[in-house]
Design a protein around this motif. Structure first.
Motif, PDB file in Angstrom:
ATOM      1  N   PHE A 182      -7.520 -15.187  -8.671  1.00 53.17           N
ATOM      2  CA  PHE A 182      -6.632 -15.936  -7.767  1.00 53.17           C
ATOM      3  C   PHE A 182      -6.856 -17.430  -7.977  1.00 53.17           C
ATOM      4  O   PHE A 182      -7.979 -17.868  -8.229  1.00 53.17           O
ATOM      5  N   ALA A 183      -5.769 -18.201  -7.896  1.00 50.66           N
ATOM      6  CA  ALA A 183      -5.888 -19.661  -7.970  1.00 50.66           C
ATOM      7  C   ALA A 183      -4.982 -20.277  -6.917  1.00 50.66           C
ATOM      8  O   ALA A 183      -3.872 -19.786  -6.658  1.00 50.66           O
ATOM      9  N   PHE A 184      -5.457 -21.354  -6.319  1.00 52.06           N
ATOM     10  CA  PHE A 184      -4.676 -22.084  -5.318  1.00 52.06           C
ATOM     11  C   PHE A 184      -4.568 -23.532  -5.766  1.00 52.06           C
ATOM     12  O   PHE A 184      -5.580 -24.209  -5.971  1.00 52.06           O
ATOM     13  N   ASN A 193       2.018 -29.070 -13.338  1.00 54.60           N
ATOM     14  CA  ASN A 193       2.369 -28.235 -14.486  1.00 54.60           C
ATOM     15  C   ASN A 193       1.134 -27.931 -15.337  1.00 54.60           C
ATOM     16  O   ASN A 193       0.935 -26.799 -15.784  1.00 54.60           O
ATOM     17  N   GLU A 194       0.299 -28.959 -15.515  1.00 57.46           N
ATOM     18  CA  GLU A 194      -0.917 -28.776 -16.312  1.00 57.46           C
ATOM     19  C   GLU A 194      -1.897 -27.837 -15.603  1.00 57.46           C
ATOM     20  O   GLU A 194      -2.514 -26.976 -16.231  1.00 57.46           O
ATOM     21  N   TYR A 195      -2.027 -27.997 -14.290  1.00 55.30           N
ATOM     22  CA  TYR A 195      -2.887 -27.097 -13.521  1.00 55.30           C
ATOM     23  C   TYR A 195      -2.376 -25.659 -13.656  1.00 55.30           C
ATOM     24  O   TYR A 195      -3.156 -24.719 -13.868  1.00 55.30           O
ATOM     25  N   TYR A 196      -1.080 -25.495 -13.515  1.00 57.70           N
ATOM     26  CA  TYR A 196      -0.471 -24.169 -13.575  1.00 57.70           C
ATOM     27  C   TYR A 196      -0.730 -23.508 -14.927  1.00 57.70           C
ATOM     28  O   TYR A 196      -1.158 -22.345 -14.991  1.00 57.70           O
ATOM     29  N   GLU A 197      -0.494 -24.239 -16.002  1.00 57.83           N
ATOM     30  CA  GLU A 197      -0.661 -23.681 -17.340  1.00 57.83           C
ATOM     31  C   GLU A 197      -2.109 -23.259 -17.606  1.00 57.83           C
ATOM     32  O   GLU A 197      -2.375 -22.196 -18.170  1.00 57.83           O
ATOM     33  N   LYS A 198      -3.049 -24.093 -17.178  1.00 58.48           N
ATOM     34  CA  LYS A 198      -4.464 -23.758 -17.403  1.00 58.48           C
ATOM     35  C   LYS A 198      -4.902 -22.597 -16.510  1.00 58.48           C
ATOM     36  O   LYS A 198      -5.657 -21.714 -16.940  1.00 58.48           O
ATOM     37  N   LYS A 204      -6.404 -13.305 -14.562  1.00 59.22           N
ATOM     38  CA  LYS A 204      -6.177 -11.977 -15.153  1.00 59.22           C
ATOM     39  C   LYS A 204      -4.726 -11.546 -14.957  1.00 59.22           C
ATOM     40  O   LYS A 204      -4.042 -12.052 -14.065  1.00 59.22           O
ATOM     41  N   LYS A 205      -4.295 -10.562 -15.730  1.00 59.40           N
ATOM     42  CA  LYS A 205      -3.008  -9.927 -15.460  1.00 59.40           C
ATOM     43  C   LYS A 205      -3.100  -9.262 -14.094  1.00 59.40           C
ATOM     44  O   LYS A 205      -4.098  -8.620 -13.779  1.00 59.40           O
ATOM     45  N   GLY A 206      -2.074  -9.453 -13.282  1.00 65.80           N
ATOM     46  CA  GLY A 206      -2.112  -8.921 -11.921  1.00 65.80           C
ATOM     47  C   GLY A 206      -2.680  -9.912 -10.928  1.00 65.80           C
ATOM     48  O   GLY A 206      -2.632  -9.680  -9.718  1.00 65.80           O
ATOM     49  N   GLY A 207      -3.213 -11.022 -11.441  1.00 69.24           N
ATOM     50  CA  GLY A 207      -3.749 -12.073 -10.572  1.00 69.24           C
ATOM     51  C   GLY A 207      -2.630 -12.942 -10.000  1.00 69.24           C
ATOM     52  O   GLY A 207      -1.473 -12.844 -10.422  1.00 69.24           O
ATOM     53  N   ILE A 208      -3.000 -13.774  -9.046  1.00 69.46           N
ATOM     54  CA  ILE A 208      -2.003 -14.582  -8.333  1.00 69.46           C
ATOM     55  C   ILE A 208      -2.356 -16.067  -8.414  1.00 69.46           C
ATOM     56  O   ILE A 208      -3.509 -16.455  -8.234  1.00 69.46           O
ATOM     57  N   ILE A 209      -1.326 -16.882  -8.670  1.00 72.33           N
ATOM     58  CA  ILE A 209      -1.467 -18.335  -8.549  1.00 72.33           C
ATOM     59  C   ILE A 209      -0.589 -18.768  -7.382  1.00 72.33           C
ATOM     60  O   ILE A 209       0.621 -18.498  -7.370  1.00 72.33           O
ATOM     61  N   ALA A 210      -1.180 -19.403  -6.382  1.00 69.92           N
ATOM     62  CA  ALA A 210      -0.431 -19.927  -5.242  1.00 69.92           C
ATOM     63  C   ALA A 210      -0.276 -21.438  -5.424  1.00 69.92           C
ATOM     64  O   ALA A 210      -1.261 -22.140  -5.654  1.00 69.92           O
ATOM     65  N   LEU A 251       7.983 -19.027  -0.717  1.00 65.89           N
ATOM     66  CA  LEU A 251       7.971 -18.811   0.727  1.00 65.89           C
ATOM     67  C   LEU A 251       8.194 -20.120   1.484  1.00 65.89           C
ATOM     68  O   LEU A 251       7.551 -21.131   1.175  1.00 65.89           O
ATOM     69  N   PRO A 252       9.078 -20.121   2.490  1.00 65.47           N
ATOM     70  CA  PRO A 252       9.288 -21.330   3.297  1.00 65.47           C
ATOM     71  C   PRO A 252       8.217 -21.478   4.374  1.00 65.47           C
ATOM     72  O   PRO A 252       8.500 -21.686   5.550  1.00 65.47           O
ATOM     73  N   MET A 253       6.977 -21.323   3.965  1.00 61.48           N
ATOM     74  CA  MET A 253       5.839 -21.435   4.888  1.00 61.48           C
ATOM     75  C   MET A 253       5.220 -22.810   4.723  1.00 61.48           C
ATOM     76  O   MET A 253       5.077 -23.297   3.603  1.00 61.48           O
ATOM     77  N   ALA A 254       4.875 -23.442   5.853  1.00 62.58           N
ATOM     78  CA  ALA A 254       4.313 -24.793   5.812  1.00 62.58           C
ATOM     79  C   ALA A 254       5.244 -25.694   4.995  1.00 62.58           C
ATOM     80  O   ALA A 254       6.424 -25.789   5.302  1.00 62.58           O
ATOM     81  N   ASP A 255       4.741 -26.321   3.927  1.00 56.78           N
ATOM     82  CA  ASP A 255       5.577 -27.213   3.116  1.00 56.78           C
ATOM     83  C   ASP A 255       6.118 -26.485   1.884  1.00 56.78           C
ATOM     84  O   ASP A 255       6.469 -27.102   0.890  1.00 56.78           O
ATOM     85  N   GLY A 256       6.152 -25.165   1.958  1.00 59.83           N
ATOM     86  CA  GLY A 256       6.631 -24.347   0.857  1.00 59.83           C
ATOM     87  C   GLY A 256       5.491 -23.929  -0.048  1.00 59.83           C
ATOM     88  O   GLY A 256       4.699 -24.767  -0.485  1.00 59.83           O
ATOM     89  N   VAL A 257       5.380 -22.638  -0.321  1.00 59.50           N
ATOM     90  CA  VAL A 257       4.346 -22.155  -1.230  1.00 59.50           C
ATOM     91  C   VAL A 257       4.957 -21.089  -2.143  1.00 59.50           C
ATOM     92  O   VAL A 257       5.680 -20.195  -1.681  1.00 59.50           O
ATOM     93  N   THR A 258       4.730 -21.234  -3.444  1.00 60.03           N
ATOM     94  CA  THR A 258       5.203 -20.234  -4.404  1.00 60.03           C
ATOM     95  C   THR A 258       4.026 -19.378  -4.846  1.00 60.03           C
ATOM     96  O   THR A 258       2.966 -19.899  -5.172  1.00 60.03           O
ATOM     97  N   LEU A 259       4.239 -18.080  -4.817  1.00 59.62           N
ATOM     98  CA  LEU A 259       3.246 -17.136  -5.322  1.00 59.62           C
ATOM     99  C   LEU A 259       3.715 -16.664  -6.682  1.00 59.62           C
ATOM    100  O   LEU A 259       4.823 -16.127  -6.819  1.00 59.62           O
ATOM    101  N   ALA A 260       2.915 -16.903  -7.702  1.00 60.38           N
ATOM    102  CA  ALA A 260       3.223 -16.462  -9.066  1.00 60.38           C
ATOM    103  C   ALA A 260       2.252 -15.343  -9.436  1.00 60.38           C
ATOM    104  O   ALA A 260       1.039 -15.541  -9.437  1.00 60.38           O
ATOM    105  N   PHE A 261       2.801 -14.177  -9.734  1.00 57.64           N
ATOM    106  CA  PHE A 261       1.997 -12.999 -10.053  1.00 57.64           C
ATOM    107  C   PHE A 261       2.021 -12.819 -11.567  1.00 57.64           C
ATOM    108  O   PHE A 261       3.071 -12.595 -12.168  1.00 57.64           O
TER     109      PHE A 261
END
Length: 263
Positions: A182-184, A193-198, A204-210, A251-261
């Motif tokens: 998991f990454a936040f 973008n750089e944080y996301y790519e790294k 892992k596959k099946g892991g989540i980036i928020a 998700l329109p939660m708080a200031d918006g959060v995207t969950l990438a699986f």
């Protein structure tokens, strides 16, 4: 820890904690400084449930289960001049629930501030679990550190005070690609973008980036050309929509959060 009972959060407590705009572009983690760019709470309630709304209060009263030490840290952070940088309590609870759901052991957090979200995740990790917590400002983290210890999870938190890109590169160089669950991401927007790519390489596959602040107080609707932070968020949002490496939910939660699986 054991499950906490539902807690009623008085309005005077909720103010400063259930923040909708949870970003402050001081170039946190990139080692940069942008003193003129301060992002506060969205003024419009058209797209968001306002933090003073009775409906917002109802959500807190009927969903927030907050460990007493989390509450202590939240109230302490709310008193800080930059208290609005803290992740909203309902969002932090969702992050912790996701961490628990996927039985995560290794977590990356980019943007720590006082460590409210860090503590939330550490509380649900197994005893041998770890949060690699990245920030460039140790002063803020020092507010949360004693409470991490008080909660008995200090050993699960690996605080690294240096630019996050450097920490992510070090993790990749040491052979830790595809070992995290998991990454936040909640730091300087220009580096998203750089944080996301790294992180995608580390997860892992099946892991989540928020990814936090993806709606940016609604500014993503009409990104100004001179607003690099909003431009960066908008570009990443466009990219994520078409990114075949992940499935996503915004998700329109708080200031918006995207969950990438990760697929």
């Amino acid at each position: 820890g054991s499950e906490m009972p539902l807690l009623s959060v008085p309005k005077e407590v909720a103010v400063g904690t259930a923040m909708l705009g949870i970003a402050f572009a001081t170039g946190v983690l990139a080692g940069k400084r942008y003193p003129s760019l301060v992002f506060g709470t969205p003024k419009s309630s058209k797209s968001f449930i306002g933090k003073n709304s009775p409906l917002w209060q109802y959500i807190l009263d009927h969903s927030l289960r907050e460990h007493p030490i989390l509450k202590k840290l939240r109230l302490l952070t709310a008193e800080h001049p930059w208290g609005r940088m803290m992740v909203s309590c309902d969002q932090a609870q969702l992050m912790a629930n996701l961490v628990k759901l996927i039985k995560a052991k290794k977590v990356i957090e980019i943007g720590v501030f006082t460590g409210y979200n860090t503590l939330n995740m550490a509380l649900v990790l197994p005893d041998n679990g770890r949060v690699i917590a990245c920030d460039i400002n140790e002063d803020y983290a020092k507010i949360g550190k004693p409470l991490w210890k008080e909660a008995g999870v200090e050993h699960k938190i690996d605080l690294r005070i240096k630019p996050a890109i450097q920490t992510l590169d070090e993790l990749l160089a040491s052979g830790e690609a595809e070992t995290f669950d998991f990454a936040f991401i909640d730091a300087d927007k220009e580096s998203y973008n750089e944080y996301y790519e790294k992180c995608l390489r580390l997860i892992k596959k099946g892991g989540i980036i928020a990814i936090d602040n993806v709606l940016f107080s609604g500014k993503v609707l009409k990104p100004r050309k001179d607003d690099l932070a909003v431009q960066s968020i908008h570009c990443l949002n466009e990219k994520l929509l078409r990114d075949s490496r992940v499935s996503i939910s915004m998700l329109p939660m708080a200031d918006g959060v995207t969950l990438a699986f990760k697929l």
